[in-house]
Design a protein around this motif. Sequence first.
Motif, short mmCIF file in Angstrom:
data_model
loop_
_atom_site.label_atom_id
_atom_site.label_comp_id
_atom_site.label_asym_id
_atom_site.label_seq_id
_atom_site.Cartn_x
_atom_site.Cartn_y
_atom_site.Cartn_z
N CYS A 87 -22.90 -0.51 24.78
CA CYS A 87 -22.27 -1.20 25.90
C CYS A 87 -22.20 -2.71 25.67
CB CYS A 87 -23.02 -0.90 27.20
SG CYS A 87 -22.85 0.81 27.75
N ALA A 88 -23.18 -3.26 24.97
CA ALA A 88 -23.22 -4.70 24.73
C ALA A 88 -22.29 -5.12 23.60
CB ALA A 88 -24.64 -5.14 24.42
N THR A 89 -22.18 -4.29 22.56
CA THR A 89 -21.46 -4.71 21.35
C THR A 89 -20.23 -3.86 21.03
OG1 THR A 89 -22.75 -3.25 19.89
CG2 THR A 89 -23.67 -5.45 20.36
N ALA A 95 -30.52 -6.81 14.29
CA ALA A 95 -30.52 -5.54 15.01
C ALA A 95 -29.72 -4.48 14.25
CB ALA A 95 -29.95 -5.74 16.41
N ASP A 96 -28.59 -4.88 13.69
CA ASP A 96 -27.78 -3.93 12.92
C ASP A 96 -28.56 -3.40 11.72
OD1 ASP A 96 -25.63 -4.17 14.63
OD2 ASP A 96 -24.56 -5.64 13.39
N ASP A 97 -29.35 -4.26 11.09
CA ASP A 97 -30.17 -3.82 9.96
C ASP A 97 -31.23 -2.82 10.42
OD1 ASP A 97 -28.76 -5.43 8.23
OD2 ASP A 97 -30.24 -7.06 8.22
N VAL A 98 -31.83 -3.06 11.58
CA VAL A 98 -32.82 -2.12 12.11
C VAL A 98 -32.15 -0.78 12.42
CG1 VAL A 98 -34.43 -1.65 14.01
CG2 VAL A 98 -34.30 -3.95 13.04
N ILE A 99 -30.96 -0.84 13.00
CA ILE A 99 -30.23 0.38 13.33
C ILE A 99 -29.89 1.15 12.05
CG2 ILE A 99 -28.03 1.25 14.23
CD1 ILE A 99 -28.21 -1.12 16.27
N ASP A 100 -29.50 0.43 11.02
CA ASP A 100 -29.22 1.07 9.73
C ASP A 100 -30.48 1.72 9.17
OD1 ASP A 100 -27.33 1.53 7.46
OD2 ASP A 100 -28.80 0.32 6.38
N LEU A 101 -31.62 1.05 9.36
CA LEU A 101 -32.90 1.61 8.91
C LEU A 101 -33.21 2.90 9.66
CD1 LEU A 101 -35.59 1.37 7.32
CD2 LEU A 101 -36.43 -0.09 9.18
N ILE A 102 -32.99 2.90 10.97
CA ILE A 102 -33.24 4.10 11.77
C ILE A 102 -32.33 5.24 11.30
CG2 ILE A 102 -33.05 5.09 14.09
CD1 ILE A 102 -33.82 2.31 15.18
N GLN A 147 -26.73 -13.96 14.39
CA GLN A 147 -27.90 -13.75 13.54
C GLN A 147 -28.78 -12.65 14.12
OE1 GLN A 147 -30.27 -17.25 12.88
NE2 GLN A 147 -31.67 -16.23 11.47
N LEU A 148 -29.04 -12.69 15.42
CA LEU A 148 -29.85 -11.65 16.05
C LEU A 148 -29.15 -10.30 15.96
CD1 LEU A 148 -32.29 -10.77 17.75
CD2 LEU A 148 -31.02 -11.45 19.79
N GLU A 149 -27.84 -10.30 16.16
CA GLU A 149 -27.09 -9.05 16.07
C GLU A 149 -27.17 -8.47 14.67
OE1 GLU A 149 -22.55 -7.39 17.02
OE2 GLU A 149 -23.22 -9.34 17.79
N SER A 150 -27.16 -9.32 13.66
CA SER A 150 -27.27 -8.86 12.27
C SER A 150 -28.63 -8.22 12.02
CB SER A 150 -27.03 -10.03 11.32
OG SER A 150 -27.21 -9.63 9.98
N GLU A 179 -33.25 -2.37 22.76
CA GLU A 179 -32.58 -2.38 24.06
C GLU A 179 -32.60 -3.79 24.65
OE1 GLU A 179 -32.59 -0.12 28.40
OE2 GLU A 179 -34.06 0.47 26.88
N ALA A 180 -33.73 -4.47 24.51
CA ALA A 180 -33.80 -5.86 24.98
C ALA A 180 -32.81 -6.74 24.23
CB ALA A 180 -35.23 -6.40 24.82
N VAL A 181 -32.68 -6.52 22.93
CA VAL A 181 -31.72 -7.28 22.14
C VAL A 181 -30.30 -7.04 22.65
CG1 VAL A 181 -30.65 -7.44 19.86
CG2 VAL A 181 -33.14 -7.40 20.06
N ALA A 182 -30.00 -5.80 23.01
CA ALA A 182 -28.66 -5.48 23.51
C ALA A 182 -28.33 -6.29 24.75
CB ALA A 182 -28.57 -3.98 23.81
N TYR A 183 -29.26 -6.35 25.69
CA TYR A 183 -29.01 -7.12 26.91
C TYR A 183 -28.90 -8.62 26.60
CZ TYR A 183 -30.36 -2.76 29.16
OH TYR A 183 -30.44 -1.45 29.54
N SER A 184 -29.72 -9.08 25.67
CA SER A 184 -29.66 -10.48 25.28
C SER A 184 -28.31 -10.82 24.66
CB SER A 184 -30.79 -10.80 24.30
OG SER A 184 -30.73 -12.14 23.88
#
Length: 655
Positions: A153-155, A99-106, A94-97, A81-86
């Motif tokens: 909402c961020a992406t 986060a996307d990997d973490v989301i894929d893991l989830i 790079q940060l979005e990538s 969530e903090a990443v989204a606001y950032s």
Amino acid sequence: MKTDHTESQFTHIAITDSFWMQYQKLITEVVIPYQWCALNDTIDDAEPSHAIDNFKIAAGQMQGEFYGMIFQDSDVAKWLEAVAYSLSNHPDPQLESIADDVIDLIGKAQQPNGYVNTYFTVKAPSEKWTNVCECHELYCAGHLIEAGVAYYCATEKTRLLDIVCKFADHINEVFGKKPGQLLGYPGHPEIEQALMRLYEVTQDTRYSQLSQFFIEQRGQQPHYYDIEYERRGQTSYWQTHGSAWMIKDKNYSQAHAPITKQSTATGHAVRFVYLMAGVAHLARINHSQEKLTACRTLWQNVTNKQMYITGSIGSQSQGEAFSCDYDLPNDTAYTETCASIGLIMFANQMLQLDPNSNYADVMERALYNTVLAGIALDGKHFFYVNPLEVYPKAIAYNHIYEHVKPIRQQWFGCACCPPNLARLIGSIGNYIYTVKDNTIYTNLYIASESTLYLSDGNMTLLQKGNYPWQDTITFTVKMAQPCQADIALRVPNWCQQPQLSINQTGFAAENIASDGYIHIKRQWQNDDEIILQLPMQPILVRPNPLLRHDMRKVAIQRGPLVYCIEQADNGEELHNLLLDSSSELKCIAGSGIFAGKTLIKATAYRIDSIHAHSQPLYSFNSEKPAMTKCELTLVPYFSWANRGEGEMRVWINEL
């Protein structure tokens, strides 16, 4: 799935404030990368997290055992969530990538029916939904849902939103009043406000109705916690204060009575404010007068009788909980950082529901004092507990201070506070304004460019200033065509004589409405300018006579900032300092780590203790001890403990 951007207010509010830009830059450049390292256990000498590895194990990508708190998943969710606001504030491929990997893991760890929780997937698969009182399944779900909403909402990417909708759909099938469903509700509230956010983005009424079910089922007889306890064969997860203590103590989780029948803030402080944020949100959506009344009643109790001057709540360490009215000890205060963050969320929901400066005053107090104190100026050390008085020599020897740390820590075994700080600071733009009934309420004075939606069209407000150090705030109105609207400016409760002009013409600033705002109703033109001055000379604050811990003591506040004295400036034995309250309080410019900050000088007297070690412990019929005149230096409370270990006090003995 229908979606809109009701929730995405932060995407059209740009922070330009030097104070908050510094913090948001810290979150983006230091805190988020540091916390990513913490979640992956790559910080030397820090408490291990194992949170990412837990998801890898649940997804079948590695072998191993679950490690950490039963709610360890929530740290990953809050980080996302903090990443989204950032990303909304500062796009970073790079940060979005990552986060996307973490989301894929989830997504890979998600069960076919939508369930997501690494503890119950890896360690206790047969115990899902058997202990909602103690085991935080719904709490973790709530944080994941909030991350999904924020990231969408961020992406505008729907991967995580799809995951959390599928999870919420599963929860909606498990809980409810239909045959075969569970009548339970979370021991640790959080999902209530998360479901309301999910509803506002998707407009799927199942989610608001599920939040309503959890809120209204809470405290009903027979108690569901007892029912599931018997069903489990009277087993319990937490043994901290005796067997099944969390199940037996219904006050602890605000389950002792229906929320509309409660009048006193009780139990675990974070649970209380998370719950009330959800109740206020639901009351606004459902236009529930009964829930609004309950929110007002409990708000008044917690802020008028159980809140510290720093905007912190939850005075006792056992249960991280409220005590009784007016019981606010300073040196043993628990005052968890998350509790003040939750109080801000509760305040913000009340402002959306029932605009009143009282809510914004508390929000500001908690934000600029306890919340910011929770993070070091380097962004890599954190406070979980925020006392108002510290005497380090005693901490190592007296068990009543076991929870108190004189310096911030790198990480925690229970690491809820650091990512919570990151997500709040990243989303601070969401807290500046309330728009209701064609009125723009200014709740926080944070320089920004904000586009706000009114019945006559859009209005952009350019807010400028150097708050909280300087007292002048300028608003410039930008719009395509004239607009009839009401701009309401909050008069903080610490400000006695606000001054106001519109297009260089004086305005009667003393005309403060009953809601605590100065209302300016007019036909606004492009480039109209408002200048507001909120004089912020240092002031003495004295306690209510029922606050026994603070009698014959004073605190000093300037603007929204509470100040404190530290050993680094004033030497040891701060208890021997007596402030001369009749003397002038002088503002000075700070230097070093205090560069750009305002410090305060005050006259005091120090009780002489040079020969104390050679004197008896108690002296009979003796004269008053000698005193020496001295000068105190006070620093903002949020900045204490950035110069090593030492004594600290907010409340100072008065001469």
